[in-house]
Design a protein around this motif. Sequence first.
Motif, PDB file in Angstrom:
ATOM      1  N   ARG A  62       1.014  -1.288  -0.058  1.00 41.21           N
ATOM      2  CA  ARG A  62      -0.005  -0.035  -0.145  1.00 41.21           C
ATOM      3  C   ARG A  62       0.763   1.314  -0.025  1.00 41.21           C
ATOM      4  O   ARG A  62       0.398   2.214   0.229  1.00 41.21           O
ATOM      5  N   SER A  63       2.218   1.111  -0.127  1.00 42.52           N
ATOM      6  CA  SER A  63       3.102   2.185  -0.282  1.00 42.52           C
ATOM      7  C   SER A  63       3.024   3.061   1.017  1.00 42.52           C
ATOM      8  O   SER A  63       3.228   4.427   1.158  1.00 42.52           O
ATOM      9  N   ILE A  64       2.846   2.224   2.156  1.00 42.35           N
ATOM     10  CA  ILE A  64       2.536   3.015   3.354  1.00 42.35           C
ATOM     11  C   ILE A  64       3.829   2.451   4.294  1.00 42.35           C
ATOM     12  O   ILE A  64       3.763   2.303   5.668  1.00 42.35           O
ATOM     13  N   TYR A  65       4.754   1.808   3.772  1.00 44.26           N
ATOM     14  CA  TYR A  65       5.811   1.055   4.491  1.00 44.26           C
ATOM     15  C   TYR A  65       6.431   2.015   5.512  1.00 44.26           C
ATOM     16  O   TYR A  65       7.231   1.369   6.314  1.00 44.26           O
ATOM     17  N   GLY A  66       6.452   3.266   5.188  1.00 51.46           N
ATOM     18  CA  GLY A  66       7.099   4.141   6.183  1.00 51.46           C
ATOM     19  C   GLY A  66       6.564   4.074   7.624  1.00 51.46           C
ATOM     20  O   GLY A  66       7.273   4.068   8.794  1.00 51.46           O
ATOM     21  N   GLU A  67       5.312   3.575   7.868  1.00 53.49           N
ATOM     22  CA  GLU A  67       4.531   3.271   8.756  1.00 53.49           C
ATOM     23  C   GLU A  67       4.888   2.144   9.811  1.00 53.49           C
ATOM     24  O   GLU A  67       4.923   1.921  11.155  1.00 53.49           O
ATOM     25  N   PHE A  68       5.481   1.018   8.866  1.00 50.26           N
ATOM     26  CA  PHE A  68       6.078  -0.189   9.470  1.00 50.26           C
ATOM     27  C   PHE A  68       6.954  -0.601   8.288  1.00 50.26           C
ATOM     28  O   PHE A  68       6.870  -1.480   7.755  1.00 50.26           O
ATOM     29  N   THR A  69       8.487  -0.312   8.831  1.00 56.74           N
ATOM     30  CA  THR A  69       9.481  -0.370   7.904  1.00 56.74           C
ATOM     31  C   THR A  69      10.108  -1.898   8.295  1.00 56.74           C
ATOM     32  O   THR A  69       9.897  -2.623   8.972  1.00 56.74           O
ATOM     33  N   ILE A  70      11.041  -2.505   7.270  1.00 57.12           N
ATOM     34  CA  ILE A  70      11.857  -3.451   7.417  1.00 57.12           C
ATOM     35  C   ILE A  70      12.774  -3.357   8.712  1.00 57.12           C
ATOM     36  O   ILE A  70      12.942  -4.278   9.657  1.00 57.12           O
ATOM     37  N   THR A  71      13.304  -2.164   8.913  1.00 55.74           N
ATOM     38  CA  THR A  71      14.034  -1.942  10.179  1.00 55.74           C
ATOM     39  C   THR A  71      13.119  -2.025  11.443  1.00 55.74           C
ATOM     40  O   THR A  71      13.638  -2.728  12.449  1.00 55.74           O
ATOM     41  N   ASP A  72      11.791  -1.754  11.376  1.00 60.85           N
ATOM     42  CA  ASP A  72      11.092  -1.995  12.519  1.00 60.85           C
ATOM     43  C   ASP A  72      10.885  -3.408  12.591  1.00 60.85           C
ATOM     44  O   ASP A  72      10.788  -3.906  14.012  1.00 60.85           O
ATOM     45  N   LEU A  73      10.481  -4.312  11.708  1.00 53.53           N
ATOM     46  CA  LEU A  73      10.371  -5.570  11.852  1.00 53.53           C
ATOM     47  C   LEU A  73      11.809  -6.311  12.379  1.00 53.53           C
ATOM     48  O   LEU A  73      11.582  -6.995  13.273  1.00 53.53           O
ATOM     49  N   ASN A  74      12.847  -5.834  11.855  1.00 51.79           N
ATOM     50  CA  ASN A  74      14.208  -6.326  12.431  1.00 51.79           C
ATOM     51  C   ASN A  74      14.440  -6.301  13.654  1.00 51.79           C
ATOM     52  O   ASN A  74      14.875  -7.063  14.468  1.00 51.79           O
ATOM     53  N   HIS A  75      13.856  -4.967  14.400  1.00 51.74           N
ATOM     54  CA  HIS A  75      14.177  -4.723  15.752  1.00 51.74           C
ATOM     55  C   HIS A  75      13.435  -5.534  16.500  1.00 51.74           C
ATOM     56  O   HIS A  75      13.822  -5.957  17.393  1.00 51.74           O
ATOM     57  N   ILE A  76      11.893  -5.782  16.357  1.00 48.09           N
ATOM     58  CA  ILE A  76      11.392  -6.706  16.884  1.00 48.09           C
ATOM     59  C   ILE A  76      11.640  -8.191  16.994  1.00 48.09           C
ATOM     60  O   ILE A  76      11.688  -8.985  17.845  1.00 48.09           O
ATOM     61  N   ALA A  77      12.417  -8.595  15.652  1.00 44.08           N
ATOM     62  CA  ALA A  77      12.756  -9.843  15.436  1.00 44.08           C
ATOM     63  C   ALA A  77      14.130 -10.261  16.332  1.00 44.08           C
ATOM     64  O   ALA A  77      14.435 -11.254  16.546  1.00 44.08           O
ATOM     65  N   GLU A  78      14.707  -9.473  16.568  1.00 39.55           N
ATOM     66  CA  GLU A  78      15.923  -9.546  17.529  1.00 39.55           C
ATOM     67  C   GLU A  78      15.865 -10.255  18.837  1.00 39.55           C
ATOM     68  O   GLU A  78      14.626 -10.115  19.614  1.00 39.55           O
ATOM     69  N   TYR A  97      11.709 -17.203   8.387  1.00 41.81           N
ATOM     70  CA  TYR A  97      13.159 -16.854   8.695  1.00 41.81           C
ATOM     71  C   TYR A  97      13.853 -16.511   7.460  1.00 41.81           C
ATOM     72  O   TYR A  97      14.709 -15.513   7.332  1.00 41.81           O
ATOM     73  N   MET A  98      13.736 -17.539   6.419  1.00 36.97           N
ATOM     74  CA  MET A  98      14.321 -17.365   5.107  1.00 36.97           C
ATOM     75  C   MET A  98      13.950 -16.278   4.285  1.00 36.97           C
ATOM     76  O   MET A  98      14.569 -15.804   3.147  1.00 36.97           O
ATOM     77  N   TYR A  99      12.870 -15.571   4.688  1.00 40.94           N
ATOM     78  CA  TYR A  99      12.334 -14.240   3.917  1.00 40.94           C
ATOM     79  C   TYR A  99      12.656 -12.935   4.633  1.00 40.94           C
ATOM     80  O   TYR A  99      11.823 -11.889   3.909  1.00 40.94           O
ATOM     81  N   ILE A 100      13.095 -12.836   5.678  1.00 39.91           N
ATOM     82  CA  ILE A 100      13.616 -11.718   6.434  1.00 39.91           C
ATOM     83  C   ILE A 100      14.745 -11.101   5.895  1.00 39.91           C
ATOM     84  O   ILE A 100      15.612 -11.945   5.351  1.00 39.91           O
ATOM     85  N   GLN A 101      15.379  -9.852   6.210  1.00 40.31           N
ATOM     86  CA  GLN A 101      16.127  -9.268   5.702  1.00 40.31           C
ATOM     87  C   GLN A 101      17.797 -10.223   6.097  1.00 40.31           C
ATOM     88  O   GLN A 101      17.849 -10.672   7.223  1.00 40.31           O
ATOM     89  N   GLY A 102      18.390 -10.583   5.200  1.00 36.48           N
ATOM     90  CA  GLY A 102      19.413 -11.666   5.259  1.00 36.48           C
ATOM     91  C   GLY A 102      20.464 -11.239   5.961  1.00 36.48           C
ATOM     92  O   GLY A 102      20.973 -12.258   6.952  1.00 36.48           O
ATOM     93  N   HIS A 103      20.971  -9.887   6.142  1.00 42.70           N
ATOM     94  CA  HIS A 103      22.056  -9.465   6.714  1.00 42.70           C
ATOM     95  C   HIS A 103      21.499  -9.602   8.522  1.00 42.70           C
ATOM     96  O   HIS A 103      22.522  -9.913   9.253  1.00 42.70           O
ATOM     97  N   HIS A 104      20.555  -9.082   8.526  1.00 37.11           N
ATOM     98  CA  HIS A 104      20.107  -8.964   9.827  1.00 37.11           C
ATOM     99  C   HIS A 104      19.829 -10.349  10.349  1.00 37.11           C
ATOM    100  O   HIS A 104      20.035 -11.218  11.719  1.00 37.11           O
ATOM    101  N   LEU A 105      19.136 -11.462   9.598  1.00 40.10           N
ATOM    102  CA  LEU A 105      18.977 -13.075  10.091  1.00 40.10           C
ATOM    103  C   LEU A 105      20.583 -13.397  10.445  1.00 40.10           C
ATOM    104  O   LEU A 105      20.595 -13.915  11.317  1.00 40.10           O
TER     105      LEU A 105
END
Length: 224
Positions: free
Chosen positions: A61-77, A133-141
Amino acid sequence: YVLHTYAYAIESYQCYAPSLHNVCVMVTLNDHRIFDFEEYMKQFSQAIFPLFVWSIWHYRRSIYGEFTITDLNHIAELGSFSIHNPLLSIENLRRKVRNKINTLQHRHPEAKDSYLKLKKELIDLGVTPDTTYMYIQGHHLFNKIILPIVNRVCSRLVQEREDEIRRQAVHDTQRRNELSCYTNSIQDIPQMLKKNMGYQESTPFKRILMDAERILNPKQNENP
């Protein structure tokens, strides 16, 4: 021709869970299986899957600024992780995921139907709750999830092997020599992960091979 990688990046393949025990063996020369990587990453994936769907939902929906990949990575730590009680980190992850989902559902109450439709689409494409896990950001994983776990497992395996050498040594000279030899044989963990080729048995990689075969040998795919 452009071939899709299916998984997020090469780091995702290097972190393929069924191959991680062999990485630990190559690092430590100790084949004692003390940690179930496959089960842990399955539970990790199941925990983050609902939030992964939300991430794609925002992107579409082109509103990824509301919930970014970085946000997801932070929660997944994982934060604090112990091989003696690994489920504690999963429980903490689930708590963080639930809190974020509650926030997103409150912000987008109209999203239920489109969310469920997207969830089914992703599963049909091969992004399942067990393999997210195979589909989240590789470097973060690689750096924030797998590397810390492998470090803990390898440290324990090294300690086991060193204790074994100490017990079996007949005298101090033998003990020192064998400990020194073993220490010199221990491999660098990040390098071993980067050299890991166990992903060749993974489903996403096999799909790449099938696509390459289909493109490079089109006549073999023609119906007689």
